[in-house]
Design a protein around this motif. Structure first.
Motif, PDB file in Angstrom:
ATOM      1  N   GLU A 196       0.793  -1.408   0.049  1.00 17.15           N
ATOM      2  CA  GLU A 196      -0.123   0.008   0.182  1.00 17.15           C
ATOM      3  C   GLU A 196       0.796   1.296  -0.186  1.00 17.15           C
ATOM      4  OE1 GLU A 196      -2.558  -0.348   3.529  1.00 17.15           O
ATOM      5  OE2 GLU A 196      -3.639  -2.138   2.432  1.00 17.15           O
ATOM      6  N   ARG A 211       2.391   1.721  -3.379  1.00 12.81           N
ATOM      7  CA  ARG A 211       1.570   2.336  -4.277  1.00 12.81           C
ATOM      8  C   ARG A 211       1.372   3.696  -4.357  1.00 12.81           C
ATOM      9  NH1 ARG A 211      -2.224  -2.721  -3.042  1.00 12.81           N
ATOM     10  NH2 ARG A 211      -1.370  -4.408  -4.223  1.00 12.81           N
ATOM     11  N   ARG A 212       1.504   4.385  -3.169  1.00 14.80           N
ATOM     12  CA  ARG A 212       1.394   5.832  -3.214  1.00 14.80           C
ATOM     13  C   ARG A 212       2.625   6.393  -4.194  1.00 14.80           C
ATOM     14  NH1 ARG A 212      -1.020   7.961   0.870  1.00 14.80           N
ATOM     15  NH2 ARG A 212      -1.742   6.426   2.588  1.00 14.80           N
ATOM     16  N   PHE A 217     -14.297   3.248 -13.366  1.00 12.72           N
ATOM     17  CA  PHE A 217     -14.220   3.688 -12.069  1.00 12.72           C
ATOM     18  C   PHE A 217     -15.639   3.507 -11.541  1.00 12.72           C
ATOM     19  CE2 PHE A 217     -10.897   6.190 -13.695  1.00 12.72           C
ATOM     20  CZ  PHE A 217      -9.822   5.935 -12.770  1.00 12.72           C
ATOM     21  N   GLU A 277     -16.761  14.186  -8.295  1.00  8.79           N
ATOM     22  CA  GLU A 277     -16.734  13.461  -7.009  1.00  8.79           C
ATOM     23  C   GLU A 277     -15.649  12.398  -7.166  1.00  8.79           C
ATOM     24  OE1 GLU A 277     -21.522  13.519  -6.296  1.00  8.79           O
ATOM     25  OE2 GLU A 277     -20.827  12.002  -7.528  1.00  8.79           O
ATOM     26  N   GLN A 304     -12.301  14.004  -6.216  1.00 10.25           N
ATOM     27  CA  GLN A 304     -12.004  14.134  -4.659  1.00 10.25           C
ATOM     28  C   GLN A 304     -12.320  12.891  -4.151  1.00 10.25           C
ATOM     29  OE1 GLN A 304     -12.341  17.067  -3.252  1.00 10.25           O
ATOM     30  NE2 GLN A 304     -13.044  18.294  -4.430  1.00 10.25           N
ATOM     31  N   LEU A 305     -12.567  11.902  -4.416  1.00 11.39           N
ATOM     32  CA  LEU A 305     -12.684  10.543  -3.845  1.00 11.39           C
ATOM     33  C   LEU A 305     -11.108  10.054  -3.761  1.00 11.39           C
ATOM     34  CD1 LEU A 305     -13.749   8.201  -2.182  1.00 11.39           C
ATOM     35  CD2 LEU A 305     -14.365   7.084  -4.148  1.00 11.39           C
ATOM     36  N   PHE A 306     -10.500   9.996  -5.068  1.00 14.11           N
ATOM     37  CA  PHE A 306      -9.115   9.465  -5.370  1.00 14.11           C
ATOM     38  C   PHE A 306      -8.258  10.496  -4.788  1.00 14.11           C
ATOM     39  CE2 PHE A 306      -8.988   5.626  -7.959  1.00 14.11           C
ATOM     40  CZ  PHE A 306     -10.491   5.443  -8.048  1.00 14.11           C
ATOM     41  N   LYS A 346      -8.570  11.780  -1.945  1.00 13.15           N
ATOM     42  CA  LYS A 346      -8.364  11.170  -0.640  1.00 13.15           C
ATOM     43  C   LYS A 346      -7.736  10.115  -0.444  1.00 13.15           C
ATOM     44  CE  LYS A 346     -10.055  12.093   3.673  1.00 13.15           C
ATOM     45  NZ  LYS A 346      -9.989  13.392   4.348  1.00 13.15           N
ATOM     46  N   TYR A 347      -8.003   8.910  -1.568  1.00 10.88           N
ATOM     47  CA  TYR A 347      -7.324   7.834  -1.599  1.00 10.88           C
ATOM     48  C   TYR A 347      -5.599   7.792  -1.345  1.00 10.88           C
ATOM     49  CZ  TYR A 347     -11.309   4.809  -2.875  1.00 10.88           C
ATOM     50  OH  TYR A 347     -12.608   4.141  -2.927  1.00 10.88           O
ATOM     51  N   TYR A 348      -5.274   8.871  -2.058  1.00 13.66           N
ATOM     52  CA  TYR A 348      -3.822   9.107  -2.442  1.00 13.66           C
ATOM     53  C   TYR A 348      -3.278  10.134  -1.264  1.00 13.66           C
ATOM     54  CZ  TYR A 348      -3.702   6.576  -6.885  1.00 13.66           C
ATOM     55  OH  TYR A 348      -3.566   5.422  -7.771  1.00 13.66           O
ATOM     56  N   ILE A 352      -6.814  11.456 -12.697  1.00 14.53           N
ATOM     57  CA  ILE A 352      -6.615  10.964 -11.521  1.00 14.53           C
ATOM     58  C   ILE A 352      -5.052  10.155 -11.285  1.00 14.53           C
ATOM     59  CG2 ILE A 352      -7.404   8.602 -10.344  1.00 14.53           C
ATOM     60  CD1 ILE A 352     -10.468   9.436 -11.327  1.00 14.53           C
ATOM     61  N   ALA A 353      -4.722   9.744 -12.454  1.00 15.93           N
ATOM     62  CA  ALA A 353      -3.221   9.414 -12.320  1.00 15.93           C
ATOM     63  C   ALA A 353      -2.286  10.382 -11.585  1.00 15.93           C
ATOM     64  CB  ALA A 353      -2.857   8.617 -13.504  1.00 15.93           C
ATOM     65  N   MET A 364     -10.629   8.968   6.196  1.00 17.85           N
ATOM     66  CA  MET A 364     -10.593   8.239   5.076  1.00 17.85           C
ATOM     67  C   MET A 364     -12.196   7.470   4.865  1.00 17.85           C
ATOM     68  SD  MET A 364      -9.591   7.458   1.700  1.00 17.85           S
ATOM     69  CE  MET A 364     -11.211   7.179   1.192  1.00 17.85           C
ATOM     70  N   TYR A 403     -19.453   8.434  -0.203  1.00 19.08           N
ATOM     71  CA  TYR A 403     -19.687   8.085  -1.329  1.00 19.08           C
ATOM     72  C   TYR A 403     -20.274   6.602  -1.557  1.00 19.08           C
ATOM     73  CZ  TYR A 403     -17.110  12.461  -2.709  1.00 19.08           C
ATOM     74  OH  TYR A 403     -16.645  13.573  -3.080  1.00 19.08           O
ATOM     75  N   VAL A 420     -13.437  -2.275 -11.831  1.00 18.05           N
ATOM     76  CA  VAL A 420     -13.536  -1.058 -10.703  1.00 18.05           C
ATOM     77  C   VAL A 420     -12.699  -1.569  -9.550  1.00 18.05           C
ATOM     78  CG1 VAL A 420     -14.684   0.145  -9.048  1.00 18.05           C
ATOM     79  CG2 VAL A 420     -15.606  -0.193 -11.376  1.00 18.05           C
ATOM     80  N   PRO A 439      -3.555   3.527  -2.695  1.00 21.04           N
ATOM     81  CA  PRO A 439      -3.010   2.939  -1.328  1.00 21.04           C
ATOM     82  C   PRO A 439      -4.064   2.832  -0.221  1.00 21.04           C
ATOM     83  CG  PRO A 439      -2.103   5.294  -2.015  1.00 21.04           C
ATOM     84  CD  PRO A 439      -3.142   4.958  -3.218  1.00 21.04           C
TER      85      PRO A 439
END
Lengths: 239, 247
Positions: free
Chosen positions: A76, A79-80, A91, A99, A102-104, A106-108, A146-147, B1, B8, B82, B90
């Motif tokens: 994990e 992958r950052r 997706f 949206e 915004q979500l991705f 947050k993921y990263y 997003i990438a 998170m 969502y 997906v 991550p």
């Protein structure tokens, strides 16, 4: 400095041996095109580098870390530093473009300014559109936006320009080259478009029969007597 | 998170008309419709329609939410790619799983309140805090069991179309053999045999008894509890083996 070091990589799906002892290296800042026939093992190779596919033999080091020895948490973290564009791009289909960004973000754990990303990638007119309702080209652009959210050190793209019209393809390459020039990030991509390889890639890896049949700079290949990468490909790979 | 993912996840659920209709519209409408047909009848244990069918339809909503919005959703994400794309970020799998579980709990709890409110309003069902609390505790346990069973069952599907057909068929089977349409003991023997294999039938029996403070630990209840434990352990084994499987 090598940020990817692959030695004697092998991978099989049941009886079907896809990769049979592949060697590969990538240095920081290089743009490398991976080419080969359909089913040659390009996507499998990229998915191993993306850290989402196990391999059967050999060694794969990404940013100096041996993938086989990493825990789920280590992966994990790794992958950052990696971003990807998959083929086909998918997706959450019921989220809108804004949206999803915004979500991705947050993921990263990214600090990217989404408004700026919207402007940079000309996505403003599509902000409130559901991802599923976008054309194939715009889905690819969203995927690329997003990438780039995570400011990756390594960008892996699986057939990023497939199905795009020439303008979209040009736009996508502009982003990739700009990213490469600005950040010194490494780009590895698969494509069937040999013109793109010739125009934009520093190196070429030809995968044939599961091995690294040819791995060298684009210039070297062209100096070896071929007028174009397309001619080189047609000469080296049988239909 | 977790809060962002949950936000969502709930937004996505609300935008899937298919999920919303099957989970939050069909069960309450069926509850009202069957009430019009059988509202005046008395059932085993001297219970009226609302005492039998309020807990039953709360369970039915729980089943539909978990099987459609949790189980089927997993298949859809897996088959469309997906899941693979999210795996490349991550974000940890446990955050995604936890968000999916909390989402299901929120929606099923909403269903609990919705059916209970209809029962109170339309069928003069009494509200007893002690009984409601006990019932809610059992409801949460059944949520957990169904989440495990749904995850295990849907882990076998590699195609979202076949998973969708399965979901619709299983909904009909559960509706008929779970005691949601009419009492199973009034149905043909073959249906009763199938019902014995339906975990929702066993859950419904236990939940209705707890709801009406009539739970007695006799052999039938032990068989139901034993069967649910068996399915839970089986599901855990399936999920563990799938989790260990290499790509």
């Amino acid at each position: 400095m090598n940020i990817i070091q692959v030695s004697d990589l092998s991978k099989a799906y049941g009886e079907n041996e896809v990769l049979k002892g592949l060697d590969f290296q990538a240095r920081a800042g290089e743009v490398i095109g991976v080419i080969g026939k359909n089913g040659a093992g390009k996507s499998t190779f990229l998915e191993i580098l993306m850290t989402i596919k196990h391999y059967d033999g050999g060694a794969v080091k990404v940013f100096g870390k041996d993938l086989a020895s990493l825990s789920a948490t280590d992966l994990e973290q790794l992958r950052r530093q990696i971003s990807v564009v998959l083929q086909p791009t998918q997706f959450y289909k019921t989220l809108k473009v804004g949206e999803l960004l915004q979500l991705f973000k947050k993921y990263y754990g990214s600090e990217a300014d989404i408004e700026k990303v919207m402007v940079d990638f000309k996505l403003e007119p599509h902000r409130k559109k559901y991802f599923d309702k976008l054309s194939g080209g715009w889905k690819q652009i969203v995927s690329l936006a997003i990438a780039f959210l995570s400011k990756p050190k390594l960008l892996i793209l699986d057939e990023p320009t497939t199905g795009l019209d020439p303008h979209m393809r040009n736009l996508l390459w502009q982003y990739i080259k700009d990213y490469n020039a600005r950040t010194g990030g490494t780009v590895i991509l698969t494509t069937h478009n040999m013109d793109e390889v010739e125009l934009y890639c520093d190196k070429v890896l030809l995968i044939d029969e599961g091995t690294d049949a040819i791995f060298g700079t684009t210039e070297q290949l062209l100096r070896s007597g071929y007028r174009s990468i397309n001619e080189f490909y047609l000469a080296k790979v049988t239909a | 998170m977790l809060a962002t993912q949950l936000k969502y996840d709930l937004i996505m659920f609300s935008r899937e008309l298919f999920y919303v209709i099957f989970t939050l519209a069909v069960p309450p409408l069926s509850y009202l419709f069957l009430g019009q047909l059988f509202g005046g009848q008395l059932y085993a244990g001297n219970l009226n329609y609302a005492q039998v069918y309020t807990p039953a339809f709360i369970l039915l909503i729980t089943f539909t939410v978990i099987f459609f919005a949790f189980g089927f959703d997993q298949v859809a994400h897996r088959t469309t790619g997906v899941e693979k794309r999210i795996q490349l970020t991550p974000v940890s799998k446990s955050i995604l799983l936890l968000s999916g579980i909390i989402r299901s709990l929120i929606i099923t709890s909403f269903g609990y309140v919705l059916i209970y409110a209809i029962g109170i309003t339309v069928y003069s069902l009494e509200f007893e805090p002690g009984s409601a609390l006990r019932s809610y505790a059992v409801f949460i346990i059944f949520n957990a069991v169904l989440l495990l069973i749904a995850s295990a069952v849907y882990s076998f599907f590699m195609n979202d179309k076949s998973a969708l057909i399965f979901s619709i068929v299983i909904f009909q089977v559960v509706m008929l053999t779970g005691g949601f349409a009419m009492p199973v003991d009034r149905m043909p023997e073959i249906v009763q045999t199938i019902a014995a294999l339906n975990p929702l039938y066993h859950m419904n029996k236990i939940f209705t008894a707890v709801w009406n403070s009539q739970l007695q630990f006799e052999s039938g209840v032990f068989i139901s509890i034993g069967y649910l434990i068996f399915l839970t352990v089986g599901s855990l084994i399936v999920l563990k083996s799938k989790g260990n499987r290499k790509y």
